[in-house]
Design an enzyme around this catalytic site. Sequence first.
Site, PDB file in Angstrom:
ATOM      1  N   ASP A 156       0.703  -1.127  -0.141  1.00 19.39           N
ATOM      2  CA  ASP A 156       0.078   0.079  -0.151  1.00 19.39           C
ATOM      3  C   ASP A 156       0.784   1.216  -0.168  1.00 19.39           C
ATOM      4  O   ASP A 156       0.391   2.448  -0.424  1.00 19.39           O
ATOM      5  CB  ASP A 156      -0.802  -0.116   1.124  1.00 19.39           C
TER       6      ASP A 156
HETATM    7  C1  GLC Z   1      -1.487  -3.936   5.371  1.00 17.93           C
HETATM    8  C2  GLC Z   1      -2.850  -4.038   4.598  1.00 17.93           C
HETATM    9  C3  GLC Z   1      -2.597  -4.783   3.187  1.00 17.93           C
HETATM   10  C4  GLC Z   1      -1.292  -4.521   2.784  1.00 17.93           C
HETATM   11  C5  GLC Z   1       0.009  -4.271   3.668  1.00 17.93           C
HETATM   12  C6  GLC Z   1       1.188  -4.033   2.799  1.00 17.93           C
HETATM   13  O1  GLC Z   1      -1.494  -4.855   6.194  1.00 17.93           O
HETATM   14  O2  GLC Z   1      -3.925  -4.527   5.429  1.00 17.93           O
HETATM   15  O3  GLC Z   1      -3.622  -4.745   2.536  1.00 17.93           O
HETATM   16  O4  GLC Z   1      -1.104  -5.291   1.696  1.00 17.93           O
HETATM   17  O5  GLC Z   1      -0.549  -3.472   4.619  1.00 17.93           O
HETATM   18  O6  GLC Z   1       1.146  -2.513   2.668  1.00 17.93           O
HETATM   19  C1  GLC Z   2      -0.768   2.354   5.964  1.00 16.06           C
HETATM   20  C2  GLC Z   2       0.336   1.295   6.266  1.00 16.06           C
HETATM   21  C3  GLC Z   2       0.011  -0.108   5.743  1.00 16.06           C
HETATM   22  C4  GLC Z   2      -1.606  -0.187   5.507  1.00 16.06           C
HETATM   23  C5  GLC Z   2      -2.432   1.154   5.064  1.00 16.06           C
HETATM   24  C6  GLC Z   2      -3.623   1.131   4.809  1.00 16.06           C
HETATM   25  O1  GLC Z   2      -0.178   2.866   4.856  1.00 16.06           O
HETATM   26  O2  GLC Z   2       1.445   1.481   6.311  1.00 16.06           O
HETATM   27  O3  GLC Z   2       0.485  -0.946   6.394  1.00 16.06           O
HETATM   28  O4  GLC Z   2      -1.783  -1.225   4.689  1.00 16.06           O
HETATM   29  O5  GLC Z   2      -1.991   2.252   5.828  1.00 16.06           O
HETATM   30  O6  GLC Z   2      -4.477   2.086   4.750  1.00 16.06           O
END
Ligand code: GLC
Ligand code: GLC
Length: 811
Positions: free
Chosen positions: A483
């Site tokens: 993300d």
């Molecule tokens: C969080 C989110 C997931 C994403 C991950 C890596 O765990 O829930 O959807 O893939 O972060 O950014």
């Molecule tokens: C932030 C976190 C990531 C998560 C995302 C969800 O970027 O670092 O882990 O997946 O929020 O909104």
Amino acid sequence: MKFGTFDDTRKEYVINTPKTPYPWINYLGNEQFFGLISNTAGGYTFYRDARLRRLTRYRYNNIPLDTGGRYYYLYDDGDFWTPGWMPVKRDLDFYECRHGLGYTSITGERNGISVNQLAFVPMGHNAEVHRLVVKNTGSAKKSVKLFSFAEFCLWNAQDDMTNFQRNLSTGEVEVKDSVIYHKTEYRERRNHYAFYSVNKEIAGFDTDREAFVGMYNGLESPQAVVAGEPTNSVASGWSPIGSHALNITLEPGEEQSFIFVLGYIENPEEDKWESLNVINKKPAEAMIAQFATDAQVDAALAALAAHWDNLLSKYQIQSGDEKLDRMVNIWNPYQCMVTFNMSRSASYFESGIGRGMGFRDSNQDLLGFVHQIPERAKERILDIAATQFEDGSAYHQYQPLTKKGNNEVGTGFNDDPLWLILGTAAYIKETGDTSILDEQVPFDSNPDNTATLFEHLKRSFEHVTNNLGPHGLPLIGRADWNDCLNLNCFSTEPGESFQTTANIEGRVAESVFIAGLFVFVGPDYAEICRMRGLNDVAVDAEAKIDNMKEITLTHGFDGDWFLRAYDHYGDKIGSNENEEGKIFIEPQGICVMAGIGVEDGQAEKALSSVQEHLDTDYGIVLQQPPYSKYYLNLGEISTYPPGYKENAGIFCHNNPWIMIAETVLGHGDRAFEIYAKIAPAYLEDISEIHRTEPYVYSQMIAGKDAVRHGEAKNSWLTGTAAWNYVAITQSILGIQADFNGLKIDPCIPSAWDSFEITRVFRGDTYVIQIKNPNHVSKGVASLTLDGVAVEGNIIAPVGDGAVHQVVVELG
Ligand code: GLC
Ligand code: GLC
């Protein structure tokens, strides 16, 4: 250092001090009604949606951290205390918290009185049942008082914490006999209320927070408890609470039990009222009557235990390694069920108001859960698919209550569509039920615009092939699995969300991760097409998958490892040419899982590079070297200080991808080494460093560049649970549901002699003995089913509902 022990016979974790390094919590509820409860009785409850139907209040990141919960104050001749130690923090002569499957039991003892507080959500009911057993352990007769406490939330947790100009005037309750009813906004559009009852006559009550706690006190010394007298306050506005006061007299050795029910009721519009402004209490009274006696509570507990025994019985191992057994048999599947129920909505790190059900998250969560209750997996797949758009893209999240895509979190994460294929394939492999593909499913939750689920999968697949970049790799869009790798975002506005802000539509930034994922799930899609007689479509899909493999090796390999991406300018990310972020874990995992580069050595190189550059004592970090400053072209990943979260933290979710990748190459020792590094039961002895619960995975462990290397955060709600379950049960222990049967393909440490797995599959039970006389890691030399030799390593479903003996010899 340990703060408790596993009690595997009772499937419990037993905490023996309230002062754990962080609140160690459990989840109550299996269906619609849920609670979070810590080892000191903190936490809250909600119906279906932690944001929209919150029953009790909780203040995240409070001081002290975990204040607010289900508190039972024992008043003993001027002295008062709580069995979970918090919030009063009076010294206890004995303390113990047992977190079990769907229940928590906390015992505290002081001055010859012992109080056991048990909490669970009974199957089939929207309520938490609390049984308090108060016992006189001394030699003199005692007269004590018990005060309950729960603080009601005015339903919408977000609004409840922000809209004070309104909310301090709306609170309303009713009290009848021993039941406190919370009915804020019931007078207008709500048709639901909460109630809090006890099965004994009360000496008094409080429903107004200020009257009970006092304007200048905290929950550590509520004024009514200090005085030992309830005030019989009736809330009018401000903050409604529920508190019962009970007088208890106990002979030496005597114990008495008190059953409290904290429940949720919905009334049909026409049946809302008993008389003007008096709520219809019949459904509440009916529920309360179900928990009037200890025998009823015991029966409900037995039903809960039976529910869990049944779920867990689908996959059981006996390996001789008690840590492995407790992870595989109890805690890992338990956490998978919780992530399935909660997605990423409510934990002690997720506030319950920010995130609903994730499109990619929930599809992955299914993988760890589908064998437990496939019917619910089916329902979930259809719910998720209904938030997809016609072009195959998807809402990133949806709200569990409305099941509608959440506009605030937006769309455009280009990996999202593919996970739907993975989730659906897992369901079909487990059940053999292909009828799910014919279900009519809306686009964008519009019932007037539907197509079959199969058509949704097709759009998912084509969303990738319709959105390729300059090298022929998939466009990344807003982000892929990571993300925080926001290559089209270029955010300069402080505080702006990287996930929702407007992006530049460059159509240049490409993701090698999505390429790998496409090659990994593509064959399942092609197989599904074949199953539907769509050979041409299957052949076409396979050509596209092969092509993507080629392109990945040509434009996605950096010499010693797979590249991560190309950015908005077409420059490489995750390349030796970069100064920081030279190598990322995700493409090494997913590309090797997909079989890319296995034949010509690139896969071997990629995994050795992971070991060389990314491995640590506590797990594998996400990338190296970490980003030391903010990069406008990379986005959120470079906002975290080095070693935390996506910026080179040990992001546990993708460690199992490396485990699985290692098994693709036959490296059983290495796969298990990585498994044991992050599996919580193996970390119990370093709980003072790890800090989060030793029975569940956390999203992140601080990486080697962090100040607090080895410290975990974001426990419970993480895709780590499902993927580790897949890695250990399917890839390492090697029992995999496949379209045409149960495939046996272990890849284990060569030192292992043997192990036994009981697996329920499509109604039959297979008792599988795996022997390793030649001490290899991989390769099935022989397989018998009920004494008869089987060609290959796939057991076709027998289908007679009986128990079958399978003997496998590796070699
Ligand atoms: C969080 C989110 C997931 C994403 C991950 C890596 O765990 O829930 O959807 O893939 O972060 O950014
Ligand atoms: C932030 C976190 C990531 C998560 C995302 C969800 O970027 O670092 O882990 O997946 O929020 O909104």
